[in-house]
Write an enzyme that holds these catalytic residues in place. Structure first.
Site, PDB file in Angstrom:
ATOM      1  CB  THR A  94      -0.884   0.043   1.264  1.00 27.62           C
ATOM      2  OG1 THR A  94      -1.628  -1.168   1.330  1.00 27.62           O
ATOM      3  CG2 THR A  94      -1.832   1.227   1.229  1.00 27.62           C
ATOM      4  CE  LYS A 169      -5.091  -0.965   1.511  1.00 25.30           C
ATOM      5  NZ  LYS A 169      -5.486  -2.144   2.224  1.00 25.30           N
TER       6      LYS A 169
HETATM    7  P1  NAD Z   1       6.004  -6.033   7.273  1.00 22.91           P
HETATM    8  O1  NAD Z   1       6.765  -4.924   7.917  1.00 22.91           O
HETATM    9  O2  NAD Z   1       5.647  -7.240   8.065  1.00 22.91           O
HETATM   10  O3  NAD Z   1       6.809  -6.540   5.960  1.00 22.91           O
HETATM   11  C1  NAD Z   1       7.544  -5.690   5.108  1.00 22.91           C
HETATM   12  C2  NAD Z   1       8.848  -6.417   4.802  1.00 22.91           C
HETATM   13  O4  NAD Z   1       9.598  -5.680   3.842  1.00 22.91           O
HETATM   14  C3  NAD Z   1       9.745  -6.556   6.053  1.00 22.91           C
HETATM   15  O5  NAD Z   1      10.009  -7.930   6.289  1.00 22.91           O
HETATM   16  C4  NAD Z   1      11.016  -5.769   5.670  1.00 22.91           C
HETATM   17  O6  NAD Z   1      12.201  -6.347   6.191  1.00 22.91           O
HETATM   18  C5  NAD Z   1      10.969  -5.862   4.157  1.00 22.91           C
HETATM   19  N1  NAD Z   1      11.757  -4.813   3.487  1.00 22.91           N
HETATM   20  C6  NAD Z   1      11.795  -3.487   3.728  1.00 22.91           C
HETATM   21  N2  NAD Z   1      12.621  -2.878   2.849  1.00 22.91           N
HETATM   22  C7  NAD Z   1      13.121  -3.854   2.045  1.00 22.91           C
HETATM   23  C8  NAD Z   1      14.025  -3.856   0.952  1.00 22.91           C
HETATM   24  N3  NAD Z   1      14.602  -2.724   0.524  1.00 22.91           N
HETATM   25  N4  NAD Z   1      14.314  -5.038   0.374  1.00 22.91           N
HETATM   26  C9  NAD Z   1      13.747  -6.195   0.813  1.00 22.91           C
HETATM   27  N5  NAD Z   1      12.888  -6.256   1.841  1.00 22.91           N
HETATM   28  C10 NAD Z   1      12.578  -5.090   2.449  1.00 22.91           C
HETATM   29  O7  NAD Z   1       4.700  -5.354   6.642  1.00 22.91           O
HETATM   30  P2  NAD Z   1       3.376  -6.100   6.127  1.00 22.91           P
HETATM   31  O8  NAD Z   1       2.360  -6.118   7.217  1.00 22.91           O
HETATM   32  O9  NAD Z   1       3.780  -7.355   5.428  1.00 22.91           O
HETATM   33  O10 NAD Z   1       2.852  -5.028   5.057  1.00 22.91           O
HETATM   34  C11 NAD Z   1       3.414  -4.919   3.751  1.00 22.91           C
HETATM   35  C12 NAD Z   1       2.569  -3.945   2.946  1.00 22.91           C
HETATM   36  O11 NAD Z   1       1.222  -4.437   2.883  1.00 22.91           O
HETATM   37  C13 NAD Z   1       2.479  -2.539   3.534  1.00 22.91           C
HETATM   38  O12 NAD Z   1       2.520  -1.605   2.484  1.00 22.91           O
HETATM   39  C14 NAD Z   1       1.142  -2.531   4.249  1.00 22.91           C
HETATM   40  O13 NAD Z   1       0.579  -1.234   4.353  1.00 22.91           O
HETATM   41  C15 NAD Z   1       0.326  -3.420   3.329  1.00 22.91           C
HETATM   42  N6  NAD Z   1      -0.831  -4.073   3.982  1.00 22.91           N
HETATM   43  C16 NAD Z   1      -0.696  -4.673   5.201  1.00 22.91           C
HETATM   44  C17 NAD Z   1      -1.796  -5.287   5.784  1.00 22.91           C
HETATM   45  C18 NAD Z   1      -1.684  -5.970   7.139  1.00 22.91           C
HETATM   46  O14 NAD Z   1      -2.727  -6.300   7.725  1.00 22.91           O
HETATM   47  N7  NAD Z   1      -0.468  -6.213   7.650  1.00 22.91           N
HETATM   48  C19 NAD Z   1      -3.031  -5.300   5.130  1.00 22.91           C
HETATM   49  C20 NAD Z   1      -3.134  -4.725   3.859  1.00 22.91           C
HETATM   50  C21 NAD Z   1      -2.015  -4.109   3.298  1.00 22.91           C
END
Ligand code: NAD
Length: 294
Positions: A94, A169
């Site tokens: 997102t 979204k």
């Molecule tokens: P998270 O923090 O658990 O996962 C993100 C991952 O990206 C982390 O493991 C981090 O180490 C990795 N990362 C960051 N920079 C990086 C890079 N340069 N190279 C490789 N890896 C890298 O977050 P999440 O909950 O998985 O959310 C991910 C996305 O999904 C976000 O944009 C969030 O807004 C969206 N989202 C989350 C949810 C939810 O309920 N968690 C629901 C809908 C949408």
């Protein structure tokens, strides 16, 4: 090539989404900056690479699931130098509409196809493979990407051109933030007027007040046994993530010249709620903050 997917960002959402692709028969190579995810990824059949560039070698499709626009742009800048022309790049994070459009432009310079495909459904939906994908990008890219998205979700909506997925979204989540704040206020008012939670639920959930925030995710314990209110307001959908999405909607409204006063007010409420240390609570916990009149 088409059955080889590189998955960058194996966090709370990306980890289970990549695991579902393995279950569906794709060969998945993953990368994450944090090694914490590696063990689970390997257990789920994902080959873990030493870098993002290494992961995308030989992949026909690349999926990114990262925290924010700046992460997506830096990863895509790195990747486009390493992928073959014609590779399909899909960002499921997102992020702000402007960064999403920039990512599409980057892909175009490398003769790649691209989609912005943010999701709703949370970590439960990511694990169950029941996410909703809101997709922006050219028809050709959508036609090619639909099959892989179907392995991670149950509803795939093509919303329009580049950035349209992110636009859908943040508009949806602005509605959610506003309706949840409204439902919380109604229950607090009902309490002050001596109305039981069940009575208000029975009326509003079947009348013109009905909405997802009351019918499915009721912010008081009792009427909807599966809602986080029955579980100490453990997320669910964390207030910090709701605040992130409301801020994205406000940034987009500012840039597009749209007046979204209710959205602005919801963002301000969630900002104050999170500042009191509740960013990790479920977003329906806003009711406790409103009840206390802070
Ligand atoms: P998270 O923090 O658990 O996962 C993100 C991952 O990206 C982390 O493991 C981090 O180490 C990795 N990362 C960051 N920079 C990086 C890079 N340069 N190279 C490789 N890896 C890298 O977050 P999440 O909950 O998985 O959310 C991910 C996305 O999904 C976000 O944009 C969030 O807004 C969206 N989202 C989350 C949810 C939810 O309920 N968690 C629901 C809908 C949408």
């Amino acid at each position: 090539m088409e059955d080889r997917v590189a998955f960058i960002g194996l966090g709370n959402m990306g980890g289970p989404m990549a695991a579902n692709l393995v279950k569906a028969g794709y060969q998945v190579t993953g990368f994450d900056l944090s090694p914490e995810s590696y063990e689970t990824a390997a257990r789920n059949g994902i080959f873990v690479s030493a870098s993002a560039v290494e992961a995308v070698k030989e992949a026909g499709i690349v999926v990114t699931m990262l925290p924010a626009g700046k992460h997506v742009l830096s990863v895509w800048e790195e990747l486009i130098a390493a992928v073959a022309p014609g590779t399909l790049l899909i960002d499921c994070s997102t992020i702000d509409v402007e960064s999403a459009r920039q990512a599409h432009s980057l892909a175009k310079t490398a003769s790649c196809l691209s989609l912005d495909a943010p999701v709703s459904g949370g970590t439960g939906g990511a694990t169950a493979g029941t996410l909703t994908f809101m997709v922006g990008g050219a028809n050709e890219a959508f036609t090619r990407g639909e099959a892989v998205l179907q392995k991670m979700g149950k509803r795939i909506v093509h919303c329009g051109d580049a950035g349209a997925g992110q636009a859908a979204k943040i508009c949806n989540n602005m509605i959610l933030g506003i309706t949840m704040a409204g439902v919380c206020e109604a229950f607090v008012l009902g309490e002050k007027l001596g109305l039981s939670h069940q009575a208000l639920f029975d009326v509003a959930s079947t009348s013109s007040g009905q909405c997802w925030s009351i019918n499915t995710y009721c912010p008081v314990p009792g009427p909807v046994p599966t809602s986080p209110a029955n579980n100490g307001y453990k997320p669910g959908f964390a207030a910090a993530l709701m605040l992130k999405d409301l801020k994205l909607s406000q940034d987009a409204a500012g840039a597009a010249g749209a007046k979204t006063e209710m959205g602005a007010h919801a963002a301000e409420l969630y900002e104050r709620f999170a500042a009191l240390g509740h960013g990790g609570d479920d977003f329906s916990g806003l009711i406790n903050f409103l009840r206390e009149g802070k």
